[in-house]
Design an enzyme around this catalytic site. Structure first.
Site, PDB file in Angstrom:
ATOM      1  N   ASP A   1       2.584   5.721  -6.734  1.00  0.00           N
ATOM      2  CA  ASP A   1       3.838   4.837  -5.516  1.00  0.00           C
ATOM      3  C   ASP A   1       5.072   5.721  -6.544  1.00  0.00           C
ATOM      4  OD1 ASP A   1       3.404   5.880  -3.179  1.00  0.00           O
ATOM      5  OD2 ASP A   1       2.217   3.684  -3.189  1.00  0.00           O
TER       6      ASP A   1
ATOM      7  N   HIS B   1      -2.170  -2.515  -9.978  1.00  0.00           N
ATOM      8  CA  HIS B   1      -3.202  -1.263  -9.381  1.00  0.00           C
ATOM      9  C   HIS B   1      -4.595  -2.850  -9.010  1.00  0.00           C
ATOM     10  CE1 HIS B   1      -5.621   1.359  -7.172  1.00  0.00           C
ATOM     11  NE2 HIS B   1      -4.979   1.577  -6.648  1.00  0.00           N
TER      12      HIS B   1
ATOM     13  N   HIS C   1       0.746  -1.197  -0.028  1.00  0.00           N
ATOM     14  CA  HIS C   1       0.110  -0.045  -0.117  1.00  0.00           C
ATOM     15  C   HIS C   1       0.538   1.189   0.086  1.00  0.00           C
ATOM     16  CE1 HIS C   1      -3.034   2.309   0.709  1.00  0.00           C
ATOM     17  NE2 HIS C   1      -3.730   2.026   1.778  1.00  0.00           N
TER      18      HIS C   1
HETATM   19  N1  ACO Z   1       5.222  -6.443 -10.151  1.00  0.00           N
HETATM   20  C1  ACO Z   1       5.780  -7.468 -10.355  1.00  0.00           C
HETATM   21  N2  ACO Z   1       3.933  -8.007 -10.719  1.00  0.00           N
HETATM   22  C2  ACO Z   1       3.029  -7.864 -10.255  1.00  0.00           C
HETATM   23  C3  ACO Z   1       2.764  -6.659 -10.289  1.00  0.00           C
HETATM   24  C4  ACO Z   1       4.315  -5.646  -9.350  1.00  0.00           C
HETATM   25  N3  ACO Z   1       3.506  -4.265  -9.053  1.00  0.00           N
HETATM   26  N4  ACO Z   1       1.252  -6.045  -9.171  1.00  0.00           N
HETATM   27  C5  ACO Z   1       1.338  -7.197  -9.368  1.00  0.00           C
HETATM   28  N5  ACO Z   1       1.521  -8.017  -9.885  1.00  0.00           N
HETATM   29  C6  ACO Z   1       1.613  -9.521 -10.521  1.00  0.00           C
HETATM   30  C7  ACO Z   1       1.073 -10.457  -9.047  1.00  0.00           C
HETATM   31  O1  ACO Z   1       2.639 -10.860  -9.220  1.00  0.00           O
HETATM   32  C8  ACO Z   1       0.583 -11.895  -9.918  1.00  0.00           C
HETATM   33  O2  ACO Z   1       1.467 -12.265 -10.783  1.00  0.00           O
HETATM   34  P1  ACO Z   1       0.879 -14.322 -10.251  1.00  0.00           P
HETATM   35  O3  ACO Z   1      -1.074 -13.953 -11.498  1.00  0.00           O
HETATM   36  O4  ACO Z   1       1.918 -15.022 -12.270  1.00  0.00           O
HETATM   37  O5  ACO Z   1       1.284 -14.228  -9.420  1.00  0.00           O
HETATM   38  C9  ACO Z   1      -0.084 -10.723 -10.603  1.00  0.00           C
HETATM   39  O6  ACO Z   1       0.356  -9.956 -11.421  1.00  0.00           O
HETATM   40  C10 ACO Z   1      -1.672 -10.314 -10.168  1.00  0.00           C
HETATM   41  O7  ACO Z   1      -1.455  -9.709  -9.276  1.00  0.00           O
HETATM   42  P2  ACO Z   1      -1.981  -9.572  -7.941  1.00  0.00           P
HETATM   43  O8  ACO Z   1      -1.278  -8.910  -6.423  1.00  0.00           O
HETATM   44  O9  ACO Z   1      -3.535 -11.105  -7.826  1.00  0.00           O
HETATM   45  O10 ACO Z   1      -3.266  -8.445  -8.217  1.00  0.00           O
HETATM   46  P3  ACO Z   1      -3.886  -7.111  -7.746  1.00  0.00           P
HETATM   47  O11 ACO Z   1      -4.719  -6.516  -7.300  1.00  0.00           O
HETATM   48  O12 ACO Z   1      -4.103  -7.527  -6.085  1.00  0.00           O
HETATM   49  O13 ACO Z   1      -2.172  -5.957  -6.885  1.00  0.00           O
HETATM   50  C11 ACO Z   1      -1.555  -4.487  -5.818  1.00  0.00           C
HETATM   51  C12 ACO Z   1      -2.762  -4.696  -6.235  1.00  0.00           C
HETATM   52  C13 ACO Z   1      -1.091  -5.282  -4.671  1.00  0.00           C
HETATM   53  C14 ACO Z   1      -1.114  -3.026  -5.514  1.00  0.00           C
HETATM   54  C15 ACO Z   1      -0.518  -5.565  -7.107  1.00  0.00           C
HETATM   55  O14 ACO Z   1       0.208  -4.363  -7.637  1.00  0.00           O
HETATM   56  C16 ACO Z   1       1.335  -4.665  -6.143  1.00  0.00           C
HETATM   57  O15 ACO Z   1       1.580  -5.730  -5.633  1.00  0.00           O
HETATM   58  N6  ACO Z   1       1.599  -3.773  -6.806  1.00  0.00           N
HETATM   59  C17 ACO Z   1       2.921  -3.224  -6.416  1.00  0.00           C
HETATM   60  C18 ACO Z   1       3.262  -2.504  -4.719  1.00  0.00           C
HETATM   61  C19 ACO Z   1       2.739  -0.955  -5.127  1.00  0.00           C
HETATM   62  O16 ACO Z   1       3.506  -0.560  -5.850  1.00  0.00           O
HETATM   63  N7  ACO Z   1       1.783  -0.821  -4.067  1.00  0.00           N
HETATM   64  C20 ACO Z   1       0.743   0.602  -4.802  1.00  0.00           C
HETATM   65  C21 ACO Z   1      -0.266   0.430  -4.606  1.00  0.00           C
HETATM   66  S1  ACO Z   1      -1.688   1.925  -4.866  1.00  0.00           S
HETATM   67  C22 ACO Z   1      -1.865   2.290  -3.223  1.00  0.00           C
HETATM   68  O17 ACO Z   1      -1.819   1.765  -2.731  1.00  0.00           O
HETATM   69  C23 ACO Z   1      -1.426   3.679  -3.141  1.00  0.00           C
END
Ligand code: ACO
Length: 375
Positions: A311, A260, A221
């Site tokens: 971010d 996201h 987050h």
């Molecule tokens: N880098 C690499 N792979 C990613 C990323 C990333 N930033 N984001 C998603 N993925 C991949 C996951 O590994 C997953 O792959 P898989 O299906 O092969 O296992 C797939 O995409 C789906 O990921 P989920 O975590 O299920 O997707 P979700 O919608 O829950 O994710 C999240 C949202 C948690 C923000 C994710 O994109 C992430 O971890 N991003 C990096 C952290 C980040 O930047 N957070 C800030 C978000 S904005 C905020 O909160 C203010």
């Protein structure tokens, strides 16, 4: 066997109705109380946006002036909180400090924590005081001059002054003000949900914000902005972006600042912060972070099809402003507190205890064995 109707992470679950914020995840739009974030980032300021979130409408000139001066009068830290801050080791995480200080504030300002007492006044107090908490701690740990009230400074300028040794230029202050506008609310994100869950038990505003700060801290987050900057430092030069990012992806590591839950296209906040990263970098003759981030975007998009989120670029702006990495997420909190408190007040108006259920997947027929008979 897990129940197939379980919505892990509550994805796509509509938990409540709200008038505060709308995210169009497919269209890449973000709306606060009816107003597009792009308009607000271009023409508004943080105090006006906070007013909008709390009252549901833009203020008249006199109302905005009144809010600004009220926030100034609410900046001061109670002696008790100062004493708590003085006990905290200087190497502590500023997010831990913020959470502890807000919790301590409730003890020294018990009025707002009485059941039913939470109000816009409490929202304003928390919004005004967060920069002072951060500034007091940061200046003490760095041996900077003690924090002054600085009533002539608006909110963004005061925050910048609190976290740096000097007040910023007009461009620097505006860059931070825009970042504060963009972070002020985002519908039912994890920390706002945590705040609303706390409020839904009829707990108070200070408790709800304490819950929210703890939730924002996590790297999935708000904590992602700090990690995104750590990655830039690890990469070091544009020529190394491809290798470092590809290696991380091959190890299934997440690249912070990308992806996201709601946006399926580029996060509109990232678009605006990219522009500001460039504008500030150009003004300071330092486009190093901007260039690294552009290249990182290309690689992550090509390899994973992911877009940047809020971010990704914020850290490059804060670094250019001279703010250390561990204050990036606290700055997020210092803005989002406006949204958290607006949501808590909305929750009180249409209250229903938030209490989902779990699909139980454990056993039910185990027989208790006295401890002496267990192997
Ligand atoms: N880098 C690499 N792979 C990613 C990323 C990333 N930033 N984001 C998603 N993925 C991949 C996951 O590994 C997953 O792959 P898989 O299906 O092969 O296992 C797939 O995409 C789906 O990921 P989920 O975590 O299920 O997707 P979700 O919608 O829950 O994710 C999240 C949202 C948690 C923000 C994710 O994109 C992430 O971890 N991003 C990096 C952290 C980040 O930047 N957070 C800030 C978000 S904005 C905020 O909160 C203010």
């Amino acid at each position: 066997m897990a129940d197939t109707s379980v919505q892990k992470g509550l994805e796509d679950v509509v938990a409540l109705e709200s008038r505060i914020c709308f995210i169009d995840g497919r269209g890449g739009r973000l709306i606060y109380q009816g107003y597009d974030i792009r308009d607000l980032a271009e023409r508004s300021n943080f105090e006006e946006v906070a007013y909008l979130l709390w009252y549901g409408r833009l203020p008249a000139r006199a109302e905005l002036a009144e809010l600004k001066s009220r926030l100034v009068t609410l900046r001061e830290l109670p002696k008790g909180v100062v004493q708590v801050l003085d006990q905290i080791p200087s190497e502590s995480s500023p997010m831990d400090v913020l959470r502890t200080a807000v919790s301590a504030l409730a003890v020294f300002e018990p009025g707002e924590t009485r059941p039913g007492a939470s109000s816009i006044g409490g929202a304003q107090r928390l919004t005004a005081v967060l920069p002072s908490i951060l500034g007091y701690f940061h200046r003490r740990r760095r041996g900077l001059a003690p924090l002054q009230a600085r009533p002539e400074l608006d909110h963004a300028a005061y925050l910048l002054y609190a976290l740096c040794d000097a007040t910023g230029t007009e461009l620097e202050t505006r860059a931070l003000d825009v970042a504060l506008i963009l972070h002020a609310d985002h519908e039912l994100n994890a920390s706002t949900f945590a705040a609303r869950v706390t409020a839904s038990t009829l707990s108070d505003l200070y408790s709800a914000v304490t819950s929210a700060i703890g939730t924002l801290k996590g790297p999935l987050h708000g904590g992602a902005n700090e990690r995104a900057m750590e990655l830039l430092e690890e990469i070091g030069s544009v020529g190394r972006v491809e290798t470092v990012v590809s290696e991380k992806l091959s190890r299934h590591e997440r690249i912070m600042g990308f992806g996201h839950r709601v946006y399926k296209v580029e996060d509109p906040r990232a678009t605006i912060l990219r522009e500001w990263s460039h504008r500030l970098g150009e003004a300071k003759g330092n486009l190093r972070y901007y260039d690294l981030l552009r290249r990182e975007e290309e690689v992550v998009r090509r390899e994973k099809g992911l877009y940047p989120n809020v971010d990704l670029y914020s850290g490059s702006i804060y670094t250019l402003l001279g703010i250390p990495k561990d204050l990036f997420t606290p700055i997020f909190a210092a803005s989002r507190v406006a949204g958290w408190t607006a949501h808590v007040l909305e929750e009180y108006e249409d209250l229903r205890l938030i209490r989902p259920t779990a699909a139980y997947i454990g056993p039910t027929d185990l027989r208790y064995t006295p401890i002496g008979e267990r192997s």
